[in-house]
Design a protein around this motif. Sequence first.
Motif, mmCIF file in Angstrom:
data_model
loop_
_atom_site.group_PDB
_atom_site.id
_atom_site.type_symbol
_atom_site.label_atom_id
_atom_site.label_comp_id
_atom_site.label_asym_id
_atom_site.label_seq_id
_atom_site.Cartn_x
_atom_site.Cartn_y
_atom_site.Cartn_z
ATOM 1 N N GLU A 12 0.847 -1.190 0.000
ATOM 2 C CA GLU A 12 0.000 0.000 0.000
ATOM 3 C C GLU A 12 0.885 1.243 0.000
ATOM 4 N N THR A 13 0.481 2.230 -0.784
ATOM 5 C CA THR A 13 1.191 3.505 -0.809
ATOM 6 C C THR A 13 0.296 4.557 -0.179
ATOM 7 N N TRP A 14 0.771 5.190 0.861
ATOM 8 C CA TRP A 14 0.012 6.243 1.521
ATOM 9 C C TRP A 14 0.457 7.574 0.962
ATOM 10 N N ALA A 15 -0.470 8.338 0.444
ATOM 11 C CA ALA A 15 -0.163 9.630 -0.141
ATOM 12 C C ALA A 15 -1.003 10.704 0.530
ATOM 13 N N ILE A 16 -0.562 11.934 0.371
ATOM 14 C CA ILE A 16 -1.289 13.065 0.937
ATOM 15 C C ILE A 16 -1.626 14.057 -0.175
ATOM 16 N N SER A 17 -2.515 14.964 0.146
ATOM 17 C CA SER A 17 -2.982 15.974 -0.802
ATOM 18 C C SER A 17 -2.246 17.288 -0.571
ATOM 19 N N PRO A 18 -1.992 18.049 -1.627
ATOM 20 C CA PRO A 18 -1.361 19.363 -1.439
ATOM 21 C C PRO A 18 -2.279 20.335 -0.705
ATOM 22 N N LYS A 19 -3.562 19.994 -0.570
ATOM 23 C CA LYS A 19 -4.528 20.864 0.113
ATOM 24 C C LYS A 19 -4.594 20.604 1.619
ATOM 25 N N ALA A 37 5.870 11.301 2.644
ATOM 26 C CA ALA A 37 4.721 10.848 1.865
ATOM 27 C C ALA A 37 4.716 11.546 0.521
ATOM 28 N N PRO A 38 4.366 10.823 -0.527
ATOM 29 C CA PRO A 38 4.188 11.471 -1.817
ATOM 30 C C PRO A 38 2.963 12.384 -1.757
ATOM 31 N N VAL A 39 3.046 13.480 -2.460
ATOM 32 C CA VAL A 39 1.927 14.415 -2.539
ATOM 33 C C VAL A 39 1.334 14.254 -3.929
ATOM 34 N N VAL A 40 0.041 13.928 -3.985
ATOM 35 C CA VAL A 40 -0.588 13.640 -5.269
ATOM 36 C C VAL A 40 -1.861 14.445 -5.467
ATOM 37 N N ASP A 43 -3.909 10.799 -9.427
ATOM 38 C CA ASP A 43 -2.823 9.822 -9.314
ATOM 39 C C ASP A 43 -1.495 10.425 -9.760
ATOM 40 N N ARG A 44 -1.456 11.740 -9.964
ATOM 41 C CA ARG A 44 -0.266 12.449 -10.420
ATOM 42 C C ARG A 44 0.582 12.925 -9.243
ATOM 43 N N LEU A 45 1.850 12.587 -9.289
ATOM 44 C CA LEU A 45 2.796 13.034 -8.276
ATOM 45 C C LEU A 45 3.088 14.515 -8.489
ATOM 46 N N VAL A 46 2.918 15.320 -7.435
ATOM 47 C CA VAL A 46 3.226 16.752 -7.534
ATOM 48 C C VAL A 46 4.321 17.172 -6.560
ATOM 49 N N GLY A 47 4.701 16.265 -5.650
ATOM 50 C CA GLY A 47 5.757 16.584 -4.692
ATOM 51 C C GLY A 47 5.912 15.485 -3.663
ATOM 52 N N VAL A 48 6.765 15.777 -2.686
ATOM 53 C CA VAL A 48 6.976 14.893 -1.539
ATOM 54 C C VAL A 48 7.025 15.777 -0.308
ATOM 55 N N PHE A 49 6.434 15.308 0.779
ATOM 56 C CA PHE A 49 6.496 16.025 2.047
ATOM 57 C C PHE A 49 7.139 15.090 3.055
ATOM 58 N N ARG A 100 16.126 10.211 0.880
ATOM 59 C CA ARG A 100 15.904 8.900 1.477
ATOM 60 C C ARG A 100 14.607 8.241 1.032
ATOM 61 N N HIS A 101 13.881 8.901 0.119
ATOM 62 C CA HIS A 101 12.610 8.365 -0.371
ATOM 63 C C HIS A 101 12.530 8.550 -1.874
ATOM 64 N N LEU A 102 11.981 7.549 -2.542
ATOM 65 C CA LEU A 102 11.925 7.563 -3.997
ATOM 66 C C LEU A 102 10.536 7.164 -4.480
ATOM 67 N N PRO A 103 9.817 8.125 -5.082
ATOM 68 C CA PRO A 103 8.535 7.757 -5.692
ATOM 69 C C PRO A 103 8.796 6.968 -6.977
ATOM 70 N N ILE A 104 8.013 5.937 -7.197
ATOM 71 C CA ILE A 104 8.114 5.144 -8.415
ATOM 72 C C ILE A 104 6.970 5.603 -9.320
ATOM 73 N N VAL A 105 7.347 6.132 -10.494
ATOM 74 C CA VAL A 105 6.389 6.802 -11.366
ATOM 75 C C VAL A 105 6.478 6.225 -12.776
ATOM 76 N N GLU A 106 5.316 6.109 -13.409
ATOM 77 C CA GLU A 106 5.270 5.715 -14.813
ATOM 78 C C GLU A 106 4.231 6.594 -15.504
ATOM 79 N N ASP A 107 4.647 7.257 -16.570
ATOM 80 C CA ASP A 107 3.774 8.181 -17.313
ATOM 81 C C ASP A 107 3.143 9.225 -16.398
ATOM 82 N N GLY A 108 3.914 9.706 -15.424
ATOM 83 C CA GLY A 108 3.443 10.736 -14.508
ATOM 84 C C GLY A 108 2.598 10.241 -13.361
#
Length: 147
Positions: A12-19, A37-40, A43-49, A100-108
């Motif tokens: 499971e990948t836990w992500a947060i919202s930029p809002k 946590a990835p910020v999405v 399903d688009r990655l926009v950052g990391v917090f 120390r953290h790496l988002p794994i992304v494909e086609d954004g």
Amino acid sequence: MNTLHSIIRGRETWAISPKMTALEAAEFMAGKRIGAAPVVEGDRLVGVFSERDLMTRVVVAGRDPHQTLIAEVMTRNVVTGRPDESYTEGMRRMQQARCRHLPIVEDGSLLGFVSLRDLLQNEIEEKNEELRFMNEYLHSMPASQGR
């Protein structure tokens, strides 16, 4: 050699919202016991917090965590990995970027998120398997052939 996809598969990948506010994100991360946590958006990655972002961009900067949005304090220029890359390539990317953290992304789209700890654990498991194989090979050889 394991790919990044094989490491994230089924996790499971836990992500947060930029809002979200910095406080909401910190509570979420503390509850999940994660340091970043990835910020999405969708399903688009926009950052990391990360905990580091919280400390340097919120706490030390004197910002109110109740009012500060993640979009204002997240790391935007994020180094990413591809699912078909090896875990060693992922470690190399992280070492070069000093993260120390790496988002794994494909086609954004965000597929998963790994930590340096995840990749080091994978390396240890792979090395242990190699040692086990070598021990089995050495001990299965007749004594006269081994000398």
